[in-house]
Structure formats: C-alpha cells, structure tokens
Write an enzyme that holds these catalytic residues in place. Structure first.
Site, short mmCIF file in Angstrom:
data_model
loop_
_atom_site.label_atom_id
_atom_site.label_comp_id
_atom_site.label_asym_id
_atom_site.label_seq_id
_atom_site.Cartn_x
_atom_site.Cartn_y
_atom_site.Cartn_z
N ASP A 115 0.85 -1.21 0.00
CA ASP A 115 0.00 0.00 0.00
C ASP A 115 0.88 1.25 0.00
O ASP A 115 1.69 1.44 0.90
CB ASP A 115 -0.89 -0.05 1.26
CG ASP A 115 -2.04 0.94 1.20
OD1 ASP A 115 -2.01 1.85 0.35
OD2 ASP A 115 -2.96 0.80 2.02
N HIS A 159 -9.94 -0.77 -7.32
CA HIS A 159 -9.71 0.33 -6.37
C HIS A 159 -8.73 1.35 -6.94
O HIS A 159 -8.97 2.55 -6.91
CB HIS A 159 -9.19 -0.21 -5.04
CG HIS A 159 -8.71 0.86 -4.11
ND1 HIS A 159 -9.54 1.82 -3.57
CD2 HIS A 159 -7.47 1.15 -3.64
CE1 HIS A 159 -8.84 2.64 -2.81
NE2 HIS A 159 -7.58 2.27 -2.84
C1 HEM Z 1 -3.95 2.70 -4.27
C2 HEM Z 1 -5.32 0.20 -0.36
C3 HEM Z 1 -8.48 3.70 0.80
C4 HEM Z 1 -6.57 6.44 -2.71
C5 HEM Z 1 -4.08 1.71 -3.33
C6 HEM Z 1 -3.39 0.46 -3.38
C7 HEM Z 1 -3.76 -0.24 -2.28
C8 HEM Z 1 -4.71 0.56 -1.54
C9 HEM Z 1 -3.29 -1.62 -1.85
C10 HEM Z 1 -2.43 -0.01 -4.50
C11 HEM Z 1 -1.02 0.37 -4.25
C12 HEM Z 1 -0.75 1.84 -4.18
O1 HEM Z 1 -0.57 2.49 -5.20
O2 HEM Z 1 -0.74 2.35 -3.09
C13 HEM Z 1 -6.30 0.93 0.28
C14 HEM Z 1 -7.03 0.49 1.45
C15 HEM Z 1 -7.92 1.48 1.77
C16 HEM Z 1 -7.75 2.54 0.81
C17 HEM Z 1 -6.82 -0.84 2.16
C18 HEM Z 1 -8.94 1.53 2.87
C19 HEM Z 1 -9.69 0.53 3.19
C20 HEM Z 1 -8.23 4.75 -0.05
C21 HEM Z 1 -8.91 6.02 -0.01
C22 HEM Z 1 -8.37 6.79 -1.00
C23 HEM Z 1 -7.35 5.99 -1.67
C24 HEM Z 1 -10.01 6.37 0.99
C25 HEM Z 1 -8.66 8.20 -1.43
C26 HEM Z 1 -9.54 8.99 -0.90
C27 HEM Z 1 -5.69 5.66 -3.41
C28 HEM Z 1 -4.92 6.15 -4.55
C29 HEM Z 1 -4.19 5.06 -5.02
C30 HEM Z 1 -4.51 3.94 -4.15
C31 HEM Z 1 -4.90 7.57 -5.09
C32 HEM Z 1 -3.21 5.06 -6.21
C33 HEM Z 1 -3.94 4.88 -7.50
C34 HEM Z 1 -2.97 4.84 -8.66
O3 HEM Z 1 -2.66 5.93 -9.17
O4 HEM Z 1 -2.51 3.74 -9.03
N1 HEM Z 1 -4.88 1.77 -2.21
N2 HEM Z 1 -6.75 2.18 -0.06
N3 HEM Z 1 -7.31 4.77 -1.08
N4 HEM Z 1 -5.42 4.33 -3.20
FE1 HEM Z 1 -6.14 3.23 -1.69
#
Ligand code: HEM
Length: 317
Positions: A156, A229
């Site tokens: 993450d 996601h």
């Molecule tokens: C990407 C987990 C909530 C925004 C990701 C990734 C994971 C992850 C595993 C892929 C790896 C990475 O690029 O970091 C989670 C979990 C969440 C959560 C477990 C809560 C249960 C959120 C929320 C937001 C968010 C609430 C925004 C308001 C993003 C963004 C990316 C991302 C911007 C990158 C997208 C890209 O450009 O590839 N998240 N996330 N995430 N997440 Fe989350």
C-alpha cells in the site's frame, strides 16, 4: 533548511513529506469550550517543535516527526476571520450500502517514528501539556506490516507521488498564498472483515485492488464496467492525473478480531481527495462502487488543515 542541516538534527514540525516510518500514532482531539482551553492549545501546538526536540533528540535515528492538523470549527477559534479557502467539515457520503461518515475532530496529531516508544512518549508529553483543555476523540496506534502491506495483504502506497510531484500534490501553492505550504488532511479509520476477504482468494482480491497480491505489479485499467480500487482512486482532470500523498497504516488487535487501515491523505486541493472518495463510495459508473468496501467499513471521516511550520508557530498569537 539545507539537507545538510536537516541531516545533523532531523527534527522539524509539520514534515508532511517525512519518510515512511515503522510506527505511527493518529490522535484526534476536541478542544474544550473555554478561553483557557483555547489558550492552552495555542501554547502547545505553536510550541510543538520544542516538544518534538525534547523527545526526538533522545534517539535521532528514530526520526520522530509530527504533523498537527486543525479542524474547520477549531480553525475559526484559533484564527478568526482568516481561514484556508477549502477548509470545511468532512461531507458524509451515503452510497446506500456503503457510507463514509463525517465525524468530529478539532486537532489531529500524525506522529511518526522508527520506534513505537518515541511515538508513545511524544503523545504522553503533548497530552501532559494539553492537560484538561482537550478530550480524546480517537487514538490509533499503527504499525508498518512487512513490505508496507495493509492488513488486506497488499503493498500500500506504491503509486504515491515522489520528488517535486509530491510537493505539487500535497501542498497548497500560489492559489491561496496566505496558506501556501500547508496541506488538507483527510483521515478515515476503516475496519476490515478479514474472513470474508480471505474467502475471495488472491486472484479476486488482486482484481479488486488492481495490483497483483504477490508481486505488486499493476493490472490494466478497465475502461468500462467494474473498476478496481486503484482505477477508481485515479483522478484525471483535463488529461492530467491529480495525486494525493497517502501514508496509510495498519492497526488492530488480533486477539479481539479487530483489523483496520488508517487512511490518511494529504492534498493541496482537498477536492481531489473528496472526488476519489465519491468515486470509491458511489462508483463510476454509478453503483459500481469500490469492492474493497464490501470488506471495509469507514468508522470515521474528518478534514483538517495542517499549516506550514511557520504558520503553526504563529497560531500561538
Ligand atoms: C492505491 C489500499 C483507501 C486512494 C491503493 C493500493 C492499495 C490501496 C493496496 C495499490 C497500491 C498503491 O498504489 O498504493 C487501500 C485500502 C484502503 C484505501 C486498504 C482503505 C480501506 C483509499 C482512499 C483513497 C485511496 C479512501 C482516497 C480517498 C488511493 C490512490 C491510489 C490507491 C490515489 C493510487 C492509485 C494509482 O494511481 O494507481 N490503495 N486504499 N485509497 N489508493 Fe487506496
């Protein structure tokens, strides 16, 4: 500050860009109603850099850092008539099945260090200084899990901006010059249903997240239908991708079956974070919400403004 000076004593308040740490404490506080409560808070947060030195200097290699954020109502009490343009209370999102609640919070302390005892000690010292002027809304102690995985088992933080893109994404710029260098912080505390998640198996989980669970490689973005996601959380405005800086941390009590992700997103433009959230909770197309939410419940949701270090110091009056 030059990098040489920073290397000598790596302690400074409001270091949004602090390196990813092994431990973090997220402390959300409400300020009491009295003028004396406000005066104590003013003194404490404007002097937070001294408290950071008090604790952080005892082991510089632990790289203790703290970002203080101030909620919308508290900002008006601390700095009447002069507020960051986009500061507001968190707008709850009701997606029917999935709800992102709006919960209170006057102050946020995002404390990071390589040692959990430094996080603990810093919070102890700060709470001592604040005394009865605040009440605790939420205190979450969190930890880095293996190779920066969340408790869903995925790496993450990979797509976070780095270098100059980080500053561009995370900090207010010339569009609001009085508050340049500050950042809008959105926090949400999620609880996971890990047994349902485990029942999906790694392939379906990887499809939901949009990255391979084992080696973290990206899946192609779906153009239509159900999006992953990482696709729902990718925002493009006029063909340009708009990023935020995330430092999510796992927390939990395995013996009690509590497993969570503390989401924290820093942005120079809070609309970027809020639009990502709407895409996750409402779906794009509408209804095709983020399937991560089938096993993740948001229990809090609050917006804070983290002023630059100079501006935080000036809140002391
Ligand atoms: C990407 C987990 C909530 C925004 C990701 C990734 C994971 C992850 C595993 C892929 C790896 C990475 O690029 O970091 C989670 C979990 C969440 C959560 C477990 C809560 C249960 C959120 C929320 C937001 C968010 C609430 C925004 C308001 C993003 C963004 C990316 C991302 C911007 C990158 C997208 C890209 O450009 O590839 N998240 N996330 N995430 N997440 Fe989350």
């Amino acid at each position: 500050m030059s990098s040489g000076a920073w290397d000598r004593v790596p302690i400074a308040a409001q270091t949004i860009e602090a390196t990813l740490s092994q431990f973090a404490t997220f402390l959300v506080l409400d300020i009491g109603p009295g003028d004396d409560d406000l005066a104590t808070v003013r003194d404490t947060i404007s002097g937070i850099d001294d408290l950071l030195k008090t604790v952080g200097f005892r082991d510089l290699s632990a790289r203790l850092s703290c970002v203080v954020g101030v909620g919308s109502a508290a900002w008006d009490r601390l700095s009447p008539g002069h507020r960051p343009r986009q500061l507001r209370t968190f707008p709850a999102i009701d997606g029917g099945k999935n709800v992102a609640p709006s919960t209170p919070g006057d102050l946020l302390l995002h404390v990071r260090a390589e040692r959990s005892d430094l996080c603990f000690e810093f919070v102890r010292v700060v709470m001592n200084a604040l005394g009865g002027s605040v009440t605790v809304v939420d205190e979450t102690t969190a930890f880095r899990y293996f190779d920066a995985r969340d408790l869903l088992g995925f790496v993450d933080g990979t797509a976070n901006p780095v270098g100059p893109e980080l500053t561009e994404a995370a900090l207010v710029g010339d569009e609001d010059p009085d508050f340049a260098g500050g950042s809008y912080v959105v926090v949400q505390k999620y609880l996971h249903d890990l047994s349902t998640w485990a029942s999906y198996g790694a392939d379906k989980q990887s499809e939901i997240v949009g990255r391979d669970k084992a080696d973290n490689t990206e899946h192609p973005d779906a153009e239509t239908g159900q999006k992953a996601h990482k696709t729902l959380a990718t925002l493009e405005v006029g063909g340009v991708e708009r990023a935020i800086l995330r430092d999510n941390m796992p927390f939990g009590r395995a013996g009690s079956g509590e497993f969570g992700t503390y989401f924290i997103g820093y942005a120079g433009n809070v609309t970027v974070t809020l639009t990502m959230l709407r895409r996750m909770f409402l779906g794009d197309p509408l209804g095709m919400y983020d399937r991560i939410l089938d096993v993740s419940t948001a229990t809090t949701g609050t917006i804070f403004f983290a002023p630059s270090a100079d501006q935080l110091a000036s809140l002391g009056g």
